[in-house]
Every structure is written in C-alpha cells, then in structure tokens.
Design an enzyme around this catalytic site. Structure first.
Site, PDB file in Angstrom:
ATOM      1  N   HIS A 232     -10.060  -4.884  -3.633  1.00  0.00           N
ATOM      2  CA  HIS A 232      -8.769  -5.164  -2.988  1.00  0.00           C
ATOM      3  C   HIS A 232      -8.986  -5.590  -1.558  1.00  0.00           C
ATOM      4  CE1 HIS A 232      -9.722  -0.869  -2.627  1.00  0.00           C
ATOM      5  NE2 HIS A 232      -9.149  -0.902  -1.432  1.00  0.00           N
ATOM      6  N   LEU A 233      -8.186  -6.564  -1.159  1.00  0.00           N
ATOM      7  CA  LEU A 233      -8.166  -7.018   0.225  1.00  0.00           C
ATOM      8  C   LEU A 233      -6.967  -6.366   0.911  1.00  0.00           C
ATOM      9  CD1 LEU A 233      -9.345  -9.065   2.353  1.00  0.00           C
ATOM     10  CD2 LEU A 233      -7.561 -10.640   1.575  1.00  0.00           C
TER      11      LEU A 233
ATOM     12  N   GLY B 271     -15.936   2.762   3.434  1.00  0.00           N
ATOM     13  CA  GLY B 271     -14.647   3.455   3.408  1.00  0.00           C
ATOM     14  C   GLY B 271     -13.800   3.138   2.194  1.00  0.00           C
ATOM     15  N   GLN B 272     -14.441   2.662   1.108  1.00  0.00           N
ATOM     16  CA  GLN B 272     -13.676   2.325  -0.093  1.00  0.00           C
ATOM     17  C   GLN B 272     -13.370   3.587  -0.899  1.00  0.00           C
ATOM     18  OE1 GLN B 272     -15.492  -0.674  -2.594  1.00  0.00           O
ATOM     19  NE2 GLN B 272     -13.704  -0.790  -3.943  1.00  0.00           N
TER      20      GLN B 272
ATOM     21  N   ASP C 104       0.848  -1.189   0.000  1.00  0.00           N
ATOM     22  CA  ASP C 104       0.000   0.000   0.000  1.00  0.00           C
ATOM     23  C   ASP C 104       0.888   1.246   0.000  1.00  0.00           C
ATOM     24  OD1 ASP C 104      -3.188   0.559   1.002  1.00  0.00           O
ATOM     25  OD2 ASP C 104      -1.745   2.198   1.229  1.00  0.00           O
TER      26      ASP C 104
HETATM   27  P1  DGP Z   1      -9.682   1.733   0.204  1.00  0.00           P
HETATM   28  O1  DGP Z   1      -9.900   2.955   1.042  1.00  0.00           O
HETATM   29  O2  DGP Z   1     -10.142   0.451   0.872  1.00  0.00           O
HETATM   30  O3  DGP Z   1     -10.227   1.906  -1.184  1.00  0.00           O
HETATM   31  O4  DGP Z   1      -8.111   1.576   0.091  1.00  0.00           O
HETATM   32  C1  DGP Z   1      -7.369   2.076  -0.974  1.00  0.00           C
HETATM   33  C2  DGP Z   1      -5.918   1.897  -0.627  1.00  0.00           C
HETATM   34  O5  DGP Z   1      -5.181   2.048  -1.814  1.00  0.00           O
HETATM   35  C3  DGP Z   1      -5.379   2.927   0.360  1.00  0.00           C
HETATM   36  O6  DGP Z   1      -4.930   2.247   1.529  1.00  0.00           O
HETATM   37  C4  DGP Z   1      -4.235   3.592  -0.363  1.00  0.00           C
HETATM   38  C5  DGP Z   1      -3.953   2.669  -1.518  1.00  0.00           C
HETATM   39  N1  DGP Z   1      -3.519   3.319  -2.739  1.00  0.00           N
HETATM   40  C6  DGP Z   1      -4.137   4.349  -3.362  1.00  0.00           C
HETATM   41  N2  DGP Z   1      -3.462   4.695  -4.471  1.00  0.00           N
HETATM   42  C7  DGP Z   1      -2.400   3.859  -4.557  1.00  0.00           C
HETATM   43  C8  DGP Z   1      -1.330   3.713  -5.490  1.00  0.00           C
HETATM   44  O7  DGP Z   1      -1.209   4.431  -6.485  1.00  0.00           O
HETATM   45  N3  DGP Z   1      -0.421   2.730  -5.225  1.00  0.00           N
HETATM   46  C9  DGP Z   1      -0.523   1.920  -4.130  1.00  0.00           C
HETATM   47  N4  DGP Z   1       0.435   0.991  -3.961  1.00  0.00           N
HETATM   48  N5  DGP Z   1      -1.523   2.021  -3.237  1.00  0.00           N
HETATM   49  C10 DGP Z   1      -2.444   2.979  -3.450  1.00  0.00           C
END
Ligand code: DGP
Length: 114
Positions: free
Chosen positions: A100-101, A93-94, A30
């Site tokens: 994604h998990l 909270g998405q 993440d």
């Molecule tokens: P959610 O809120 O459940 O949709 O989580 C989205 C997650 O995605 C958040 O923890 C940050 C991550 N994220 C967002 N943009 C990027 C990216 O460009 N690269 C990576 N590796 N993670 C990302």
C-alpha cells in the site's frame, strides 16, 4: 489471501471509504489517519511488500502513483502538496503485509520521519 485485511476491503468483505478505483487499484481512507488526508492506494492483487514486486510489475507501480495523483486532486491537496510513502518490512514500519502507498496531506509534513 484469506486472512489479509486489505484483500477483504478490495473484495468488499470489510467496509472502507473508497475514494477511487480502477481495474487493478483501489484507494480508500486509512482507518487511523495521521493527517487531514490519509488515503491508502493498494493493488487488488495480493502482493505482500514493495520488495515482492516482480520486474514486470513496473506499470502497476506507475498506476498506483497515477491513482494517488487523482486522489490528491479529488481531496484538494494538489496545490498545497502531499507525501507518498511505501513502508517496507519491519524496519520500514510496515504493519499490514498487502502492498500500500500512503498518501498524506492537508498539513505540513515533518522531515526526517520518525
Ligand atoms: P503500514 O504501517 O504502512 O503497514 O500501514 C498500515 C495502515 O493501514 C495504517 O495506517 C492503518 C491502516 N489500516 C489498518 N487496518 C485497517 C483497516 O481495517 N481499514 C483501513 N481503512 N485501514 C487500516
């Protein structure tokens, strides 16, 4: 999906630290980690939310969890424990609408979640 960040990561068009991959699933770090270990496990196929999965996708969900287990082993958090979370939709909270998990570990998780 042309404008999906996670589709671009899966396609190698955006950089990410990939931890594990299979024919159908990719696990990467993440970008904004909320714990010492914070990995996202995503299907290669674009599915917006958990609620958009078809009945026939049950084995894909299983594979996502199997990959999460492998990543937990690789990251050394199998013994200490970890949390897995699918955020679904607005109240869930998405923020990124590619299924994604979250795999979180390396510290004690609080409950209830915020
Ligand atoms: P959610 O809120 O459940 O949709 O989580 C989205 C997650 O995605 C958040 O923890 C940050 C991550 N994220 C967002 N943009 C990027 C990216 O460009 N690269 C990576 N590796 N993670 C990302």
């Amino acid at each position: 999906m042309n404008d999906c960040i996670f589709c671009k990561i899966v396609a190698g068009e955006l950089p990410a630290k990939v931890i594990h991959e299979t024919d159908r699933v990719v696990a990467f770090q993440d970008i904004d980690p909320q714990a010492p270990v914070h990995v996202l496990v995503v299907p290669r196929r674009h599915i917006p939310t958990l609620h958009d999965m078809a009945d026939e996708d049950g084995d894909l969900v299983g594979e996502i969890f199997q990959v999460a287990r492998r990543v937990a082993d690789k990251e050394g958090i199998s013994e200490s424990g970890y949390r897995t979370v699918f955020n679904c939709g607005g109240d869930g909270g998405q923020d990124v609408y590619h299924l994604h998990l979250h795999l979180l570990g390396g510290r004690r998780m609080a409950w209830p979640p915020g």
